[in-house]
Scaffold this motif. Structure first.
Motif, PDB file in Angstrom:
ATOM      1  N   THR A 169     -38.977  36.409  21.239  1.00 48.69           N
ATOM      2  CA  THR A 169     -37.537  36.174  21.366  1.00 48.69           C
ATOM      3  C   THR A 169     -37.266  34.685  21.547  1.00 48.69           C
ATOM      4  N   PRO A 170     -36.587  34.049  20.601  1.00 49.68           N
ATOM      5  CA  PRO A 170     -36.339  32.614  20.759  1.00 49.68           C
ATOM      6  C   PRO A 170     -35.360  32.325  21.901  1.00 49.68           C
ATOM      7  N   VAL A 171     -35.680  31.322  22.676  1.00 51.44           N
ATOM      8  CA  VAL A 171     -34.812  30.923  23.790  1.00 51.44           C
ATOM      9  C   VAL A 171     -33.819  29.871  23.279  1.00 51.44           C
ATOM     10  N   VAL A 172     -32.571  30.068  23.627  1.00 52.09           N
ATOM     11  CA  VAL A 172     -31.513  29.115  23.266  1.00 52.09           C
ATOM     12  C   VAL A 172     -30.937  28.536  24.556  1.00 52.09           C
ATOM     13  N   ALA A 173     -31.150  27.244  24.765  1.00 53.60           N
ATOM     14  CA  ALA A 173     -30.635  26.599  25.973  1.00 53.60           C
ATOM     15  C   ALA A 173     -29.170  26.236  25.768  1.00 53.60           C
ATOM     16  N   LEU A 220     -25.208  35.449  21.996  1.00 50.37           N
ATOM     17  CA  LEU A 220     -26.560  35.034  21.585  1.00 50.37           C
ATOM     18  C   LEU A 220     -27.564  36.157  21.840  1.00 50.37           C
ATOM     19  N   LYS A 221     -27.377  36.853  22.961  1.00 53.31           N
ATOM     20  CA  LYS A 221     -28.253  38.014  23.247  1.00 53.31           C
ATOM     21  C   LYS A 221     -28.120  39.041  22.138  1.00 53.31           C
ATOM     22  N   ALA A 222     -26.881  39.297  21.720  1.00 56.74           N
ATOM     23  CA  ALA A 222     -26.625  40.294  20.671  1.00 56.74           C
ATOM     24  C   ALA A 222     -27.272  39.892  19.349  1.00 56.74           C
ATOM     25  N   MET A 232     -32.652  34.711  23.527  1.00 58.08           N
ATOM     26  CA  MET A 232     -32.543  34.736  24.981  1.00 58.08           C
ATOM     27  C   MET A 232     -31.879  33.436  25.455  1.00 58.08           C
ATOM     28  N   PRO A 233     -30.622  33.537  25.927  1.00 58.92           N
ATOM     29  CA  PRO A 233     -29.952  32.320  26.388  1.00 58.92           C
ATOM     30  C   PRO A 233     -30.530  31.836  27.722  1.00 58.92           C
ATOM     31  N   PHE A 234     -30.511  30.536  27.895  1.00 59.30           N
ATOM     32  CA  PHE A 234     -30.972  29.899  29.137  1.00 59.30           C
ATOM     33  C   PHE A 234     -29.956  28.830  29.506  1.00 59.30           C
ATOM     34  N   LYS A 271     -13.371  33.129  18.993  1.00 57.63           N
ATOM     35  CA  LYS A 271     -13.655  32.903  17.572  1.00 57.63           C
ATOM     36  C   LYS A 271     -14.721  31.808  17.417  1.00 57.63           C
ATOM     37  N   LEU A 272     -14.569  30.756  18.213  1.00 59.33           N
ATOM     38  CA  LEU A 272     -15.533  29.655  18.147  1.00 59.33           C
ATOM     39  C   LEU A 272     -16.911  30.116  18.645  1.00 59.33           C
ATOM     40  N   ALA A 273     -16.906  30.887  19.734  1.00 61.10           N
ATOM     41  CA  ALA A 273     -18.190  31.372  20.283  1.00 61.10           C
ATOM     42  C   ALA A 273     -18.898  32.273  19.262  1.00 61.10           C
ATOM     43  N   ASP A 274     -18.136  33.138  18.593  1.00 60.16           N
ATOM     44  CA  ASP A 274     -18.728  33.994  17.546  1.00 60.16           C
ATOM     45  C   ASP A 274     -19.362  33.131  16.450  1.00 60.16           C
ATOM     46  N   ALA A 275     -18.610  32.122  16.020  1.00 63.40           N
ATOM     47  CA  ALA A 275     -19.083  31.270  14.916  1.00 63.40           C
ATOM     48  C   ALA A 275     -20.340  30.493  15.328  1.00 63.40           C
ATOM     49  N   VAL A 276     -20.329  29.934  16.522  1.00 65.96           N
ATOM     50  CA  VAL A 276     -21.485  29.138  16.977  1.00 65.96           C
ATOM     51  C   VAL A 276     -22.710  30.038  17.127  1.00 65.96           C
ATOM     52  N   ALA A 277     -22.516  31.221  17.712  1.00 63.55           N
ATOM     53  CA  ALA A 277     -23.652  32.144  17.892  1.00 63.55           C
ATOM     54  C   ALA A 277     -24.206  32.573  16.528  1.00 63.55           C
ATOM     55  N   ASP A 278     -23.312  32.834  15.571  1.00 59.72           N
ATOM     56  CA  ASP A 278     -23.772  33.187  14.220  1.00 59.72           C
ATOM     57  C   ASP A 278     -24.564  32.039  13.602  1.00 59.72           C
ATOM     58  N   ALA A 279     -24.055  30.826  13.763  1.00 57.41           N
ATOM     59  CA  ALA A 279     -24.729  29.659  13.180  1.00 57.41           C
ATOM     60  C   ALA A 279     -26.119  29.478  13.799  1.00 57.41           C
ATOM     61  N   VAL A 280     -26.222  29.668  15.101  1.00 57.26           N
ATOM     62  CA  VAL A 280     -27.533  29.537  15.769  1.00 57.26           C
ATOM     63  C   VAL A 280     -28.487  30.608  15.235  1.00 57.26           C
ATOM     64  N   GLY A 281     -27.983  31.834  15.088  1.00 56.70           N
ATOM     65  CA  GLY A 281     -28.812  32.916  14.548  1.00 56.70           C
ATOM     66  C   GLY A 281     -29.298  32.597  13.134  1.00 56.70           C
TER      67      GLY A 281
END
Ligand SMILES: [Zn+2]
Length: 224
Positions: free
Chosen positions: A18-22, A56-58, A62-64, A203-213
């Motif tokens: 599981t990749p950790v995202v700080a 990010l969990k979804a 794994m957020p940190f 909306k921004l949080a969804d977009a950023v989490a998608d981009a990180v994924g």
């Protein structure tokens, strides 16, 4: 190692894949950050990190968090603790207060020299000087920043047309794609108003989490 980093490190063996995202909420404690037009940067940054966490969990990461409350954490300590838990991504969350210009939308930064801010911000109490990150790592950081730009634009979110560079401590992690996101320029009344809007934040949080994924999937395909 901070207590939070220790707990995460202990929980990692079971989830080694599981990749950790700080998530690094800017400022905190006596480091007040910007405060203008009814928005406090240090509070927004933590609240936005909290919005990103479940998203990010979804998406299988794994957020940190580098801080959990309104407390002061040295910039170098944020980077070191995120490296200790082997974060793949380090996302530093900030707001700007720039009277020189209007709002450009979301601004993204990666490590690099910048003639208008040669030294970066003044060093704070307890700050260690970190070396510059390896060039290869800055290239990975840039790919993440550009990915975030693309996804935001596709979702109709306003974002600056370039990735800016700064010699900031939080962008120096040697093993993490490190990006600083400035969500709004508080000096711009429309951006200050927008940043308070829960629908915009979600909306921004969804977009950023998608981009990180998407970034993590594409880097995994590239291989080590
Ligand atoms: Zn800031």
């Amino acid at each position: 190692m901070s207590l939070a980093a220790l707990f995460l490190a202990l929980s990692l063996p079971a989830a080694a894949e599981t990749p950790v995202v700080a998530l690094d909420p800017g400022h905190g404690g006596f480091d007040m950050g910007q405060s203008l037009n009814g928005v406090r940067e240090r509070e927004f940054a933590l609240a936005f990190a909290r919005l990103l966490e479940p998203r990010l969990k979804a998406r299988g990461t794994m957020p940190f968090l580098t801080r959990f409350s309104d407390e002061f954490v040295a910039l170098s300590s944020r980077v070191v603790s995120a490296e200790q838990v082997h974060s793949k991504v380090f996302l530093s969350i900030h707001l700007d207060n720039n009277a020189e210009r209007g709002g450009k939308g979301v601004m993204l930064w990666v490590y690099g020299k910048n003639n208008s801010i040669p030294q970066g911000p003044p060093r704070q109490h307890g700050e260690r000087m970190l070396p510059a990150p390896p060039k290869d790592q800055v290239a990975v950081s840039r790919r993440l920043a550009e990915r975030i730009q693309i996804v935001l634009r596709k979702r109709g979110l306003r974002v600056a047309g370039y990735v800016d560079r700064g010699p900031f401590a939080v962008l120096k992690g040697p093993g993490m794609a490190s990006v600083l996101i400035e969500v709004a320029n508080l000096h711009d009344k429309a951006e200050a108003r927008q940043v308070k809007d829960p629908a915009f934040q979600a909306k921004l949080a969804d977009a950023v989490a998608d981009a990180v994924g998407l970034h993590l999937a594409s880097e995994a395909r590239r291989g080590p």
